[in-house]
Design an enzyme around this catalytic site. Structure first.
Site, PDB file in Angstrom:
ATOM      1  N   THR A  72      11.379  -9.819   1.025  1.00  0.00           N
ATOM      2  CA  THR A  72      10.611 -10.900   0.404  1.00  0.00           C
ATOM      3  C   THR A  72      11.008 -11.075  -1.056  1.00  0.00           C
ATOM      4  OG1 THR A  72       8.759 -10.461   1.890  1.00  0.00           O
ATOM      5  CG2 THR A  72       8.291 -11.746  -0.090  1.00  0.00           C
ATOM      6  N   ARG A 231       4.740  -2.450  -5.960  1.00  0.00           N
ATOM      7  CA  ARG A 231       5.967  -2.245  -6.719  1.00  0.00           C
ATOM      8  C   ARG A 231       5.741  -1.168  -7.775  1.00  0.00           C
ATOM      9  NH1 ARG A 231       8.221  -4.254  -3.202  1.00  0.00           N
ATOM     10  NH2 ARG A 231       9.634  -6.054  -3.124  1.00  0.00           N
ATOM     11  N   GLU A 260      14.096   3.425  -8.035  1.00  0.00           N
ATOM     12  CA  GLU A 260      14.260   3.924  -6.673  1.00  0.00           C
ATOM     13  C   GLU A 260      15.732   3.938  -6.285  1.00  0.00           C
ATOM     14  OE1 GLU A 260       9.934   2.274  -5.066  1.00  0.00           O
ATOM     15  OE2 GLU A 260      11.774   1.181  -4.569  1.00  0.00           O
ATOM     16  N   HIS A 281       8.979   4.715  -0.299  1.00  0.00           N
ATOM     17  CA  HIS A 281       9.088   3.264  -0.087  1.00  0.00           C
ATOM     18  C   HIS A 281       9.293   2.937   1.397  1.00  0.00           C
ATOM     19  CE1 HIS A 281      10.100  -0.666  -2.371  1.00  0.00           C
ATOM     20  NE2 HIS A 281       9.610  -0.951  -1.172  1.00  0.00           N
ATOM     21  N   TRP A 284       6.884  -0.841   4.250  1.00  0.00           N
ATOM     22  CA  TRP A 284       7.367  -2.087   4.841  1.00  0.00           C
ATOM     23  C   TRP A 284       8.095  -1.884   6.167  1.00  0.00           C
ATOM     24  CZ3 TRP A 284      12.624  -3.037   5.766  1.00  0.00           C
ATOM     25  CH2 TRP A 284      13.490  -2.031   5.294  1.00  0.00           C
TER      26      TRP A 284
END
Length: 314
Positions: A72, A231, A260, A281, A284
């Site tokens: 995204t 984030r 990251e 992370h 998602w």
């Protein structure tokens, strides 16, 4: 049509057949900054998740017609340069909402129930040493009846709100910091002060950078937990680590960091207290989310090849 995927590894082994059926397809597990030009040279279409495509790179790719961001967020692509060079850019939104919501509540429920600590105790054989049928060493709290403040009320924030309400939580929506609250929203600092759980779902912008730092942490309840699946950079990591170490708040669950992969000296990456859950992370990245992502990117490419506009940002 020559299609090149620059970071296949980010798609976790998902079938790439939707791309292969669209043209001459090439993929690379990962692409370093030094390899971008060589890997992209013949591409009409580039697919990137996190590989950076800046102005300098784009000017050296005269054949390039379309960039498909397999995500995204598009901060890894110079959109202004792409527009000037006549390169279309697409992204994909909404594909990971169920996955992010799942992970958000995994962090919340683990922290409220101290599940991670009980699991560690079982692995160390402490249940066998218990004088009764269970162990009740750490607090275990319900979501029901708690006040959950959501920062960032887009699709993700709304989905988290729906699930929180199903748990019986009192959901409040934080207004943007420094803004008068709109109808149905709570002034930012008031939301911080009254929340038992704070869940962040806003993008990282100049306005949201260090949105929560020592001042805001000092306002929170000592029993509050802070969740960030949005984030890195929205929360000041060094000041959060200090607040956790001092038991200023009860806990935090983070899936994102400012840099990251995590830097060796990142304050949260090296924090060893049991009131922080840090994941790399992954919010998602359910298998179903990545399948949806690949399918949507392929549809973006197909639409472009037919002169149509789908998920176009540039």
């Amino acid at each position: 049509m020559n299609i090149t995927l620059l970071d296949t590894a980010t798609l976790a082994g998902t079938s790439l057949e939707p791309f292969q059926s669209l043209g001459n397809f090439t993929s690379y597990p990962l692409t370093s900054p030094e390899q971008v030009i060589a890997h992209s040279a013949d591409a009409d279409v580039l697919i990137t998740n996190k590989v950076v495509l800046n102005r300098e790179t784009l000017t050296k790719l005269p054949a390039l017609k379309l960039i498909c961001v397999a995500a995204t967020g598009t901060n890894n692509v110079d959109l202004v340069a792409a527009k000037e060079l006549g390169i279309a850019v697409t992204n994909v939104a909404g594909y990971s909402t169920p996955s992010v919501v799942l992970h958000t509540f995994a962090l919340i429920t683990n922290l409220l129930g101290n599940t991670h600590r009980y699991i560690a105790d079982c692995q160390q054989g402490l249940w066998q040493q218990s004088e009764m049928f269970c162990r009740l060493d750490y607090r275990f709290n319900d979501i029901g009846g708690k006040t959950l403040a959501i920062i960032g009320y887009g699709a993700l924030g709304k989905a988290v709100a729906d699930v929180a309400k199903a748990f019986g939580a009192n959901v409040i929506i934080s207004e943007r910091k420094g803004h008068s609250p709109r109808a149905g929203r709570t002034e930012f600092f008031q939301a911080i002060k009254c929340a038992d759980i704070i869940s962040i779902h806003c993008p990282l912008t100049d306005e949201s950078r260090d949105l929560i730092s020592s001042e805001e942490l000092a306002m929170m309840k000592p029993s509050a937990i802070l969740i960030n699946t949005a984030r890195g950079g929205i929360v000041n990591e060094a000041q959060l680590a200090q607040a956790l170490a001092n038991k200023q708040i009860a806990g935090a669950g983070f899936d994102v960091l400012t840099k990251e992969p995590a830097a060796d000296n990142n304050p949260l990456a090296i924090y060893d207290g049991d009131n922080l859950i840090l994941t790399p992370h992954i919010a998602w990245a359910s298998e179903e989310s990545i399948i949806r992502l690949v399918k949507q990117v392929s549809l973006n490419i197909s639409a472009f090849s037919q002169g149509e506009s789908l998920n176009r940002l540039v």
